[in-house]
Scaffold this active site. Structure first.
Site, short mmCIF file in Angstrom:
data_model
loop_
_atom_site.label_atom_id
_atom_site.label_comp_id
_atom_site.label_asym_id
_atom_site.label_seq_id
_atom_site.Cartn_x
_atom_site.Cartn_y
_atom_site.Cartn_z
N LYS A 1 14.62 34.84 79.66
CA LYS A 1 13.89 33.57 79.58
C LYS A 1 14.24 32.77 80.82
CE LYS A 1 13.28 29.55 76.52
NZ LYS A 1 13.66 28.92 75.25
N SER B 1 13.49 27.94 68.81
CA SER B 1 12.73 28.61 69.87
C SER B 1 12.94 30.10 70.03
CB SER B 1 13.01 27.93 71.20
OG SER B 1 12.20 26.81 71.30
N SER C 1 9.98 27.84 72.09
CA SER C 1 9.71 27.83 73.52
C SER C 1 9.92 29.18 74.21
CB SER C 1 10.60 26.79 74.20
OG SER C 1 11.97 27.14 74.07
N1 GLN Z 1 10.20 23.07 68.96
C1 GLN Z 1 11.48 22.44 69.16
C2 GLN Z 1 11.39 21.42 70.27
O1 GLN Z 1 10.35 21.29 70.82
C3 GLN Z 1 12.54 23.46 69.44
C4 GLN Z 1 12.58 23.94 70.85
C5 GLN Z 1 13.72 24.87 71.12
O2 GLN Z 1 14.32 25.42 70.19
N2 GLN Z 1 14.05 25.02 72.39
O3 GLN Z 1 12.34 20.75 70.55
#
Ligand code: GLN
Length: 508
Positions: free
Chosen positions: A86, A185, A161
């Site tokens: 990532k 994410s 994400s």
């Molecule tokens: N959807 C959550 C956010 O937007 C989690 C994102 C993540 O785990 N990086 O913060």
């Protein structure tokens, strides 16, 4: 020999050891698949660099003993196995953008701990994967680098994400990939792309070199095609690191061995989960859960019960409150972490400005996308004098209560099961202008994140339109082994994780 991109990691290891495949052949097969793909999963590929690493692995393999049975050597357990990262992990020699314009031309002078550990295990890097900007999001509709398309339906999001990681693994563009999970994410895109993901206990994996979003929540994880493959990568990633002050110093544990071990004392071959108490929080099965997701999750739970597990009704009463708690704490930490991007030390700097203040303002206005700005504003607000007690302190108190709820439930059950997300993958663009709707979709992943608990997403079938659904499994602190063993027992008995997106869906 079958197509290397369809093999499990253990099979790749065997084929490498038996000299049936070379690391270069495996890398080339993945590079070719990546070249054909139009999913927008990768932000950086450098075939020559990948091939160079593969040749080095082949040279090391050439001097290692041949065997058709033993897996890779313990010094280099991933020798010759490709992996992709990532783009939140800084990587020397590759782009390290965090999905942001701010870091579009940034070159890291060092490797993140995760990258370093995986490289020294002998793995070959396939490239850097698309993600939401600074890992903020649930859809991976990256405004700068474009959305990642879901290989099961290209009109839909891959989830976020770590959407690039999940799409790449699902579409056979990487055998496994790193991801990060701050509020879901790893689990959410894994669920939406029909692959397996694990977010370990907070502190299990070093955050050193992981571009920070919300430091008290950020945790590196794995997205792979099975619990066993997850275990292989997690094994290499996990471990104490003095460069991360929240890194945990723990006795050695072998997750790969744990995968095959009985989960309970009463386990038998036909009932490998005999007596395992699975808690089903009633708040995870309420109104907001789409019918097709509920059906698939129930099917997953039934499969666990068929293996001897016992379902127990439990309650996590503050599930709903995890959304306001998280969306205060995460932006607060983000506003502080992202203050380093000022045009002086890292990345982008505005071209035209009259003075220092204007340089800061223009740099940040140009470098950050809308969602990141939104979080910085919210974060600065909840931390400001007069609001700190009303919002930030309250959210921290709630976080403690949410963790306490888990402790209470884990006195009655061994593992918690439920959905990962309330719906399957939605259409690209459908929720772009509605951030709150996106935040609400995190309801089932945020509680474990706030409590720092290990959690997984395991494929459990399909919803309407044959879109994948993930079963979430949550375990007590440091019980990754229990999670992986449970998921792997499920995967030995069922075939949901083996389903692949229809061939051709990854072509334009
Ligand atoms: N959807 C959550 C956010 O937007 C989690 C994102 C993540 O785990 N990086 O913060």
């Amino acid at each position: 020999m079958s197509d290397p991109t369809s093999l499990a990691i253990a099979d790749l290891q065997r084929a490498l050891k038996a000299r049936e495949l070379s690391a270069l052949e495996i890398a080339d097969a993945y590079l070719a698949a990546g070249e054909r793909s139009t999913l927008n999963a990768y932000l950086d590929v450098q075939p020559e660099l990948t091939r160079l690493q593969a040749r080095e692995a082949d040279a090391a393999l050439a001097v290692s003993p041949t065997s058709s049975t033993s897996s890779a050597s313990s010094a280099s357990p991933l020798l010759g196995i490709p992996v992709a990262h990532k783009d939140i992990f800084v990587t020397r020699g590759w782009r390290s953008t965090a999905g942001s314009q701010m870091l579009a031309h940034y070159r890291s002078p060092f490797d993140a701990a995760v990258v370093e550990r995986i490289a020294s295990a002998g793995a070959v890097c396939l490239g850097k994967l698309n993600c939401d900007e600074f890992a903020m999001g649930s859809a991976n509709e990256n405004p700068v680098y474009g959305p990642v398309l879901n290989p099961w339906d290209r009109q839909r999001i891959a989830g976020g994400s770590s959407g690039g990681s999940a799409a790449a693994v699902a579409a056979g563009l990487a055998p496994f990939a790193t991801g990060t999970d701050t509020g879901g994410s790893v689990r959410q895109p894994a669920a939406m792309c029909g692959v397996t993901g694990i977010k370990p206990t907070y502190g299990r994996v070093s955050r050193y070199g992981m571009i920070a979003f919300a430091s008290s929540l950020d945790q590196a994880g794995v997205i792979a095609r099975s619990a066993e493959d997850c275990a292989l990568l997690l094994q290499v990633m996990a471990g104490f690191d003095p460069r991360d002050s929240t890194s945990l110093q723990l006795p050695h544990e072998d997750f790969t061995v744990a995968c095959g071990r009985p989960v309970t004392e009463g386990a038998t071959e036909s009932a490998p989960l005999a007596g395992l108490r699975i808690g089903l929080p009633k708040e995870f099965f309420g109104e907001g859960l789409a019918v097709d997701v509920r059906q698939a999750v129930e099917q997953g739970v039934a499969a666990l019960c068929a293996l001897g597990a016992v379902a127990v009704g439990v309650s996590l009463p503050r599930t709903e409150l995890s959304i306001p708690a998280y969306y205060v704490i995460a932006p607060a930490e983000a506003s502080s972490n992202l203050s380093r991007f000022d045009g002086v030390r890292y990345g982008h700097r505005a071209k035209d400005y009259a003075n220092l203040r204007e340089m800061y303002m223009r740099t940040r206005a140009e470098g950050f996308g809308a969602e990141v700005k939104r979080r910085i504003i919210v974060g600065a607000y909840v931390l400001s004098h007069g609001y700190y007690d009303a919002y930030y302190v309250k959210a921290q108190q709630l976080r403690r209560l949410i963790a306490d709820d888990f402790t209470a439930v884990f006195s009655e059950v061994d593992v918690i099961a439920g959905p990962v997300a309330p719906t399957t993958a939605w259409r690209i663009g459908e929720q772009t202008d509605d951030p709150v709707r996106n935040y609400l979709a995190d309801i089932f992943t945020l509680p474990a994140s706030l409590a720092g608990l290990p959690a997984m997403s395991v494929p459990c079938g399909f919803g309407a339109g044959r879109l994948p659904v993930g079963l979430q499994l949550i375990a007590p602190y440091l019980q990754e082994a229990r999670l992986l063993a449970t998921a792997s027992a499920l995967q030995r008995a069922t075939g949901w994780h083996l389903e692949r997106p229809p061939a051709g869906r990854d072509r334009s």
